[in-house]
Design a protein around this motif. Structure first.
Motif, PDB file in Angstrom:
ATOM      1  N   ARG A   3       0.835  -1.210   0.000  1.00 37.13           N
ATOM      2  CA  ARG A   3       0.000   0.000   0.000  1.00 37.13           C
ATOM      3  C   ARG A   3       0.865   1.254   0.000  1.00 37.13           C
ATOM      4  NH1 ARG A   3      -3.767   2.696   4.243  1.00 37.13           N
ATOM      5  NH2 ARG A   3      -5.024   3.965   2.852  1.00 37.13           N
ATOM      6  N   GLU A   4       1.904   1.263   0.810  1.00 35.35           N
ATOM      7  CA  GLU A   4       2.790   2.434   0.848  1.00 35.35           C
ATOM      8  C   GLU A   4       3.510   2.615  -0.483  1.00 35.35           C
ATOM      9  OE1 GLU A   4       2.769   4.809   3.170  1.00 35.35           O
ATOM     10  OE2 GLU A   4       1.184   3.584   4.046  1.00 35.35           O
ATOM     11  N   GLY A   5       3.891   1.514  -1.106  1.00 38.22           N
ATOM     12  CA  GLY A   5       4.538   1.602  -2.416  1.00 38.22           C
ATOM     13  C   GLY A   5       3.613   2.188  -3.471  1.00 38.22           C
ATOM     14  N   ILE A   6       2.372   1.747  -3.456  1.00 39.58           N
ATOM     15  CA  ILE A   6       1.385   2.251  -4.419  1.00 39.58           C
ATOM     16  C   ILE A   6       1.095   3.728  -4.149  1.00 39.58           C
ATOM     17  CG2 ILE A   6      -1.049   2.086  -5.119  1.00 39.58           C
ATOM     18  CD1 ILE A   6      -0.719  -0.998  -4.663  1.00 39.58           C
ATOM     19  N   GLN A   7       0.952   4.089  -2.883  1.00 39.12           N
ATOM     20  CA  GLN A   7       0.683   5.484  -2.546  1.00 39.12           C
ATOM     21  C   GLN A   7       1.852   6.391  -2.920  1.00 39.12           C
ATOM     22  OE1 GLN A   7      -0.558   5.135   1.617  1.00 39.12           O
ATOM     23  NE2 GLN A   7      -2.572   5.869   0.988  1.00 39.12           N
ATOM     24  N   GLY A   8       3.049   5.845  -2.930  1.00 38.00           N
ATOM     25  CA  GLY A   8       4.205   6.631  -3.353  1.00 38.00           C
ATOM     26  C   GLY A   8       4.089   7.064  -4.808  1.00 38.00           C
ATOM     27  N   ILE A   9       3.321   6.310  -5.570  1.00 39.05           N
ATOM     28  CA  ILE A   9       3.098   6.642  -6.982  1.00 39.05           C
ATOM     29  C   ILE A   9       1.836   7.491  -7.144  1.00 39.05           C
ATOM     30  CG2 ILE A   9       2.572   5.673  -9.255  1.00 39.05           C
ATOM     31  CD1 ILE A   9       4.197   3.158  -8.280  1.00 39.05           C
ATOM     32  N   THR A  10       0.763   7.078  -6.461  1.00 39.12           N
ATOM     33  CA  THR A  10      -0.531   7.745  -6.681  1.00 39.12           C
ATOM     34  C   THR A  10      -0.670   9.085  -5.956  1.00 39.12           C
ATOM     35  OG1 THR A  10      -1.578   6.506  -4.875  1.00 39.12           O
ATOM     36  CG2 THR A  10      -1.723   5.561  -7.103  1.00 39.12           C
ATOM     37  N   ASP A  11      -0.105   9.231  -4.765  1.00 40.94           N
ATOM     38  CA  ASP A  11      -0.302  10.468  -4.003  1.00 40.94           C
ATOM     39  C   ASP A  11       0.221  11.713  -4.723  1.00 40.94           C
ATOM     40  OD1 ASP A  11      -1.683   9.124  -2.068  1.00 40.94           O
ATOM     41  OD2 ASP A  11      -0.168   9.329  -0.505  1.00 40.94           O
ATOM     42  N   PRO A  12       1.400  11.660  -5.340  1.00 41.96           N
ATOM     43  CA  PRO A  12       1.823  12.862  -6.079  1.00 41.96           C
ATOM     44  C   PRO A  12       0.881  13.186  -7.248  1.00 41.96           C
ATOM     45  CG  PRO A  12       3.689  11.414  -5.692  1.00 41.96           C
ATOM     46  CD  PRO A  12       2.453  10.660  -5.296  1.00 41.96           C
ATOM     47  N   LEU A  13       0.350  12.162  -7.874  1.00 45.38           N
ATOM     48  CA  LEU A  13      -0.527  12.379  -9.022  1.00 45.38           C
ATOM     49  C   LEU A  13      -1.936  12.804  -8.614  1.00 45.38           C
ATOM     50  CD1 LEU A  13       0.501   9.232 -11.099  1.00 45.38           C
ATOM     51  CD2 LEU A  13       1.218  11.597 -11.480  1.00 45.38           C
ATOM     52  N   LEU A  14      -2.511  12.135  -7.612  1.00 39.66           N
ATOM     53  CA  LEU A  14      -3.900  12.368  -7.243  1.00 39.66           C
ATOM     54  C   LEU A  14      -4.083  13.437  -6.167  1.00 39.66           C
ATOM     55  CD1 LEU A  14      -5.124   8.653  -7.195  1.00 39.66           C
ATOM     56  CD2 LEU A  14      -5.302  10.318  -9.057  1.00 39.66           C
ATOM     57  N   LYS A  15      -3.114  13.558  -5.289  1.00 40.30           N
ATOM     58  CA  LYS A  15      -3.244  14.509  -4.184  1.00 40.30           C
ATOM     59  C   LYS A  15      -2.319  15.710  -4.333  1.00 40.30           C
ATOM     60  CE  LYS A  15      -4.560  10.997  -0.800  1.00 40.30           C
ATOM     61  NZ  LYS A  15      -4.176  10.353   0.467  1.00 40.30           N
ATOM     62  N   GLY A  16      -1.471  15.686  -5.356  1.00 38.13           N
ATOM     63  CA  GLY A  16      -0.559  16.805  -5.585  1.00 38.13           C
ATOM     64  C   GLY A  16       0.532  16.939  -4.539  1.00 38.13           C
ATOM     65  N   MET A  17       0.865  15.832  -3.884  1.00 38.82           N
ATOM     66  CA  MET A  17       1.885  15.862  -2.835  1.00 38.82           C
ATOM     67  C   MET A  17       3.281  15.861  -3.453  1.00 38.82           C
ATOM     68  SD  MET A  17       0.150  13.115  -0.185  1.00 38.82           S
ATOM     69  CE  MET A  17       1.378  13.268   1.100  1.00 38.82           C
ATOM     70  N   THR A  18       4.220  16.529  -2.788  1.00 42.92           N
ATOM     71  CA  THR A  18       5.609  16.495  -3.227  1.00 42.92           C
ATOM     72  C   THR A  18       6.243  15.184  -2.771  1.00 42.92           C
ATOM     73  OG1 THR A  18       6.490  17.477  -1.206  1.00 42.92           O
ATOM     74  CG2 THR A  18       5.757  19.010  -2.951  1.00 42.92           C
ATOM     75  N   ARG A  19       7.407  14.881  -3.303  1.00 37.21           N
ATOM     76  CA  ARG A  19       8.117  13.656  -2.883  1.00 37.21           C
ATOM     77  C   ARG A  19       8.420  13.687  -1.380  1.00 37.21           C
ATOM     78  NH1 ARG A  19      10.791  10.263  -6.822  1.00 37.21           N
ATOM     79  NH2 ARG A  19      10.420  11.072  -8.911  1.00 37.21           N
ATOM     80  N   ASP A  20       8.794  14.862  -0.879  1.00 35.26           N
ATOM     81  CA  ASP A  20       9.094  14.980   0.552  1.00 35.26           C
ATOM     82  C   ASP A  20       7.844  14.743   1.396  1.00 35.26           C
ATOM     83  OD1 ASP A  20      11.776  15.475   0.146  1.00 35.26           O
ATOM     84  OD2 ASP A  20      11.556  17.656   0.195  1.00 35.26           O
ATOM     85  N   GLN A  21       6.713  15.262   0.966  1.00 30.57           N
ATOM     86  CA  GLN A  21       5.463  15.046   1.696  1.00 30.57           C
ATOM     87  C   GLN A  21       5.074  13.566   1.680  1.00 30.57           C
ATOM     88  OE1 GLN A  21       3.144  17.821  -0.626  1.00 30.57           O
ATOM     89  NE2 GLN A  21       2.942  19.223   1.122  1.00 30.57           N
ATOM     90  N   VAL A  22       5.232  12.932   0.533  1.00 30.23           N
ATOM     91  CA  VAL A  22       4.912  11.506   0.412  1.00 30.23           C
ATOM     92  C   VAL A  22       5.828  10.693   1.321  1.00 30.23           C
ATOM     93  CG1 VAL A  22       4.974   9.520  -1.152  1.00 30.23           C
ATOM     94  CG2 VAL A  22       3.963  11.679  -1.915  1.00 30.23           C
ATOM     95  N   ARG A  23       7.102  11.031   1.317  1.00 30.13           N
ATOM     96  CA  ARG A  23       8.078  10.306   2.144  1.00 30.13           C
ATOM     97  C   ARG A  23       7.747  10.445   3.630  1.00 30.13           C
ATOM     98  NH1 ARG A  23      12.903  10.793  -0.678  1.00 30.13           N
ATOM     99  NH2 ARG A  23      12.161  12.800  -0.867  1.00 30.13           N
TER     100      ARG A  23
END
Length: 131
Positions: A80-100
């Protein structure tokens, strides 16, 4: 690799003895259901700030099933965390630092629950008792 070869390979890697494989699979299946129930409850509650609580609760419930449940919780959480690392920047507009940072906090809650610690540590005030 066919399915039966894959299952045998997994058992060898996991060190599951032939006498316990049935128990391990049962625990893993029950643990996967626990994880699904926590995810479903999180979506149903739609309560701001409750994400970490549901992460901890799903992992806690699954790990209480035994080694198979703990294994399922870890695999599902990591996927789930791996998938969210891909989808969150695209769907939620999160930066890599925010996702991390979010993933790090999620994994902390996941490990908290899997280790047997009380998931209510992450429970936000006002979350309905139903959950």
């Amino acid at each position: 690799m066919n399915l039966s070869t894959g299952i045998i390979f997994c058992f060898l890697i996991l060190g599951v003895s032939s006498q316990r494989w049935g128990t391990f699979l049962k625990e893993a299946g029950q643990g996967a259901k626990d994880m699904w129930r926590a995810y479903r409850d999180m979506k149903e509650a739609n309560y701001k700030g409750a994400d970490k609580y549901f992460h901890a609760r799903g992992n806690y419930d699954a790990a209480q099933r035994g080694p198979g449940g703990a294994w399922a919780a870890k695999v599902i959480s990591n996927a789930r965390e791996g998938i969210q690392g891909i989808t969150d920047p695209l769907l939620k507009g999160m930066t890599r630092d925010q996702v991390r940072e979010d993933s790090k906090a999620d994994q902390f809650a996941n490990e908290w629950g899997r280790s047997g610690k009380d998931p209510n540590h992450f429970r936000p005030p006002g979350l309905p008792d139903k959950y």
